[in-house]
Design an enzyme around this catalytic site. Structure first.
Site, PDB file in Angstrom:
ATOM      1  N   PRO A  77       0.829  -1.208   0.000  1.00 51.89           N
ATOM      2  CA  PRO A  77       0.000   0.000   0.000  1.00 51.89           C
ATOM      3  C   PRO A  77       0.865   1.260   0.000  1.00 51.89           C
ATOM      4  CG  PRO A  77      -0.311  -1.282   2.047  1.00 51.89           C
ATOM      5  CD  PRO A  77       0.581  -2.082   1.152  1.00 51.89           C
ATOM      6  N   GLY A 131       2.326   4.845   0.799  1.00 56.02           N
ATOM      7  CA  GLY A 131       2.421   5.800   1.903  1.00 56.02           C
ATOM      8  C   GLY A 131       1.982   5.253   3.249  1.00 56.02           C
ATOM      9  N   ALA A 132       2.004   3.924   3.414  1.00 56.38           N
ATOM     10  CA  ALA A 132       1.445   3.326   4.631  1.00 56.38           C
ATOM     11  C   ALA A 132       2.522   2.844   5.600  1.00 56.38           C
ATOM     12  CB  ALA A 132       0.519   2.179   4.257  1.00 56.38           C
ATOM     13  N   GLY A 133       3.787   3.213   5.348  1.00 58.25           N
ATOM     14  CA  GLY A 133       4.852   2.838   6.272  1.00 58.25           C
ATOM     15  C   GLY A 133       5.515   1.528   5.918  1.00 58.25           C
ATOM     16  N   LEU A 134       5.190   0.979   4.737  1.00 58.78           N
ATOM     17  CA  LEU A 134       5.799  -0.294   4.328  1.00 58.78           C
ATOM     18  C   LEU A 134       6.820  -0.102   3.198  1.00 58.78           C
ATOM     19  CD1 LEU A 134       2.739  -2.754   4.426  1.00 58.78           C
ATOM     20  CD2 LEU A 134       4.373  -2.219   6.235  1.00 58.78           C
ATOM     21  N   GLY A 135       7.217   1.141   2.956  1.00 57.55           N
ATOM     22  CA  GLY A 135       8.316   1.374   2.012  1.00 57.55           C
ATOM     23  C   GLY A 135       7.955   1.163   0.554  1.00 57.55           C
ATOM     24  N   SER A 136       6.707   1.538   0.176  1.00 58.43           N
ATOM     25  CA  SER A 136       6.283   1.330  -1.216  1.00 58.43           C
ATOM     26  C   SER A 136       7.135   2.130  -2.188  1.00 58.43           C
ATOM     27  CB  SER A 136       4.813   1.724  -1.380  1.00 58.43           C
ATOM     28  OG  SER A 136       4.622   3.059  -0.967  1.00 58.43           O
ATOM     29  N   ALA A 163      10.196   3.305  -1.890  1.00 60.04           N
ATOM     30  CA  ALA A 163      11.570   2.790  -1.981  1.00 60.04           C
ATOM     31  C   ALA A 163      11.605   1.546  -2.861  1.00 60.04           C
ATOM     32  CB  ALA A 163      12.105   2.464  -0.588  1.00 60.04           C
ATOM     33  N   ASP A 167      15.001   2.831   4.064  1.00 66.06           N
ATOM     34  CA  ASP A 167      14.054   2.096   3.213  1.00 66.06           C
ATOM     35  C   ASP A 167      14.732   1.539   1.969  1.00 66.06           C
ATOM     36  OD1 ASP A 167      12.297   3.319   4.951  1.00 66.06           O
ATOM     37  OD2 ASP A 167      10.802   3.699   3.392  1.00 66.06           O
TER      38      ASP A 167
HETATM   39  O1  PMV Z   1       6.606   5.788   6.011  1.00 60.10           O
HETATM   40  P1  PMV Z   1       7.848   5.436   5.284  1.00 60.10           P
HETATM   41  O2  PMV Z   1       7.901   4.006   4.848  1.00 60.10           O
HETATM   42  O3  PMV Z   1       8.104   6.409   4.149  1.00 60.10           O
HETATM   43  O4  PMV Z   1       9.066   5.592   6.298  1.00 60.10           O
HETATM   44  C1  PMV Z   1       9.511   6.861   6.735  1.00 60.10           C
HETATM   45  C2  PMV Z   1      10.593   6.687   7.741  1.00 60.10           C
HETATM   46  C3  PMV Z   1      11.189   7.975   8.309  1.00 60.10           C
HETATM   47  O5  PMV Z   1      12.199   7.579   9.245  1.00 60.10           O
HETATM   48  C4  PMV Z   1      10.141   8.783   9.044  1.00 60.10           C
HETATM   49  C5  PMV Z   1      11.815   8.849   7.226  1.00 60.10           C
HETATM   50  C6  PMV Z   1      13.042   8.213   6.582  1.00 60.10           C
HETATM   51  O6  PMV Z   1      13.332   8.554   5.427  1.00 60.10           O
HETATM   52  O7  PMV Z   1      13.763   7.438   7.240  1.00 60.10           O
END
Ligand code: PMV
Length: 339
Positions: free
Chosen positions: A112, A114-119, A121, A164
């Site tokens: 998904p 922008g949900a914190g799973l590194g999509s 990257a 990421d």
């Molecule tokens: O939400 P994500 O998967 O884009 O992770 C962001 C992680 C941060 O530490 C907040 C920013 C970063 O680039 O490390």
């Protein structure tokens, strides 16, 4: 035609603090973005996004990306997705010394947005590898990771760490501290992910934490305390046998550290009601620990639980749209097809 996939990730510990030079430990998971690149005879780039957790779209452009046709996708999502693809193409052209190279690109993702799973990257890592291979100039993993970081850094206006992109390129668990990136041999941890269906604005959340840290010494101390959690957790991982199942003690102690990490992220203002609800549902279901993963504000949590209890409980938790077991992806970026 070259098809390459790259994994997403969860943060075991250390998001946000990693932006200020503290260490972080992200772990790659078996949810992948897949990019296919086919060189063209002209300098155009045509992008077809089959599934980015948004309606698919097709865009073709040449030179400047401002002259895009209208498409039936919300503009901010289109801009975000296209920004990463553009940046990956720029890096591939530079690496292959082919400034005029054009491509037909297809992007598919199970991760998904922008949900914190590194999509993002995963899309950038797979995109750079696919495009450079398609031009006959493959790069090694570390260079893919480095170029993917530069691409993210550019798109996110300097608000990006190497975590990421390095994790997605290398796979497995990694440790990132500033420019120092290493792989870690760890036992396979029983990750469970809960997803609220939403997304956080990484740029804004990072900027908010930066402002808090600049304003209050105790917020800066909180960032430093997250770094201490990472160092403690990393030590536990280094002592464990990577080839054996993780011991109960290890899971329990990592879980405690994840809980503290979540509390500190919450203190820095990056949690949300839905993330907190999922974290508590996981803990009450018997997870050894649970925390938000990534920038926060909405999106995903990660919990440690060997049993199915957390997954089942999250499925019935209001505000949780999806929950799944996340296997550690031991392979990072990988070629799926090259012909
Ligand atoms: O939400 P994500 O998967 O884009 O992770 C962001 C992680 C941060 O530490 C907040 C920013 C970063 O680039 O490390």
């Amino acid at each position: 035609m070259t098809t390459v996939s790259a994994p997403g990730k969860v943060y075991l510990f250390g998001e946000h603090a990693v932006v200020y030079g503290e260490p972080a430990v992200p772990c790659a998971i078996e949810k992948r973005a897949t990019v296919t690149a086919e060189p063209r005879d002209d300098d155009h780039v045509r992008v077809e996004a089959a599934d980015l957790s948004l309606n698919g779209f097709v865009v073709e452009y040449a030179g400047s990306t401002d002259d895009r046709p209208d498409v039936d996708v919300p503009q901010p999502l289109l801009d975000a997705a296209m920004g990463y693809v553009d940046a990956a193409v720029r890096q591939a052209r530079e690496a292959a010394d082919a400034p005029e190279a054009g491509f037909d690109i297809t992007v598919e993702s199970e991760i998904p947005l922008g949900a914190g799973l590194g999509s993002s990257a995963a899309v950038v890592v797979a995109g750079i590898d696919a495009a450079t291979r398609a031009l006959g100039e493959p790069l090694d993993r570390r260079e893919i990771a480095d170029r993917a970081y530069r691409a993210e850094y550019e798109v996110q206006d300097g608000q990006a760490s190497r975590a990421d992109t390095f994790c997605s390129a290398m796979g497995g668990a990694v440790r990132v501290e500033g420019d120092d990136c290493t792989t870690l041999s760890t036992p396979t941890l029983p990750f469970v992910v809960g997803f609220d269906g939403g997304a956080g604005d990484t740029g804004k959340l990072v900027a908010d934490v930066r402002a808090l840290r600049d304003r209050y010494d105790f917020a800066a101390d909180t960032v430093g305390a997250i770094g201490d959690i990472v160092s403690t957790g990393e030590e536990l991982l280094r002592e464990a046998d990577p080839n054996a199942a993780p011991s109960d003690d290890l899971i329990a102690e990592l879980g405690d550290l994840m809980n503290i990490n979540h509390g500190l992220l919450s203190a820095l203002g990056v949690s949300s009601r839905s993330l907190d609800t999922m974290v508590w549902a996981a803990r009450e279901a018997g997870a050894e620990g649970a925390k938000l993963t990534g920038a926060g504000g909405g999106g995903c949590i990660v919990a440690l639980d060997r049993t199915d209890e957390t997954r089942t409980s999250l499925r019935y938790t209001p505000g949780c749209e999806d929950s799944f077991r996340a296997e550690l992806a031991t392979e990072g970026v990988r070629v799926e097809e090259d012909e």
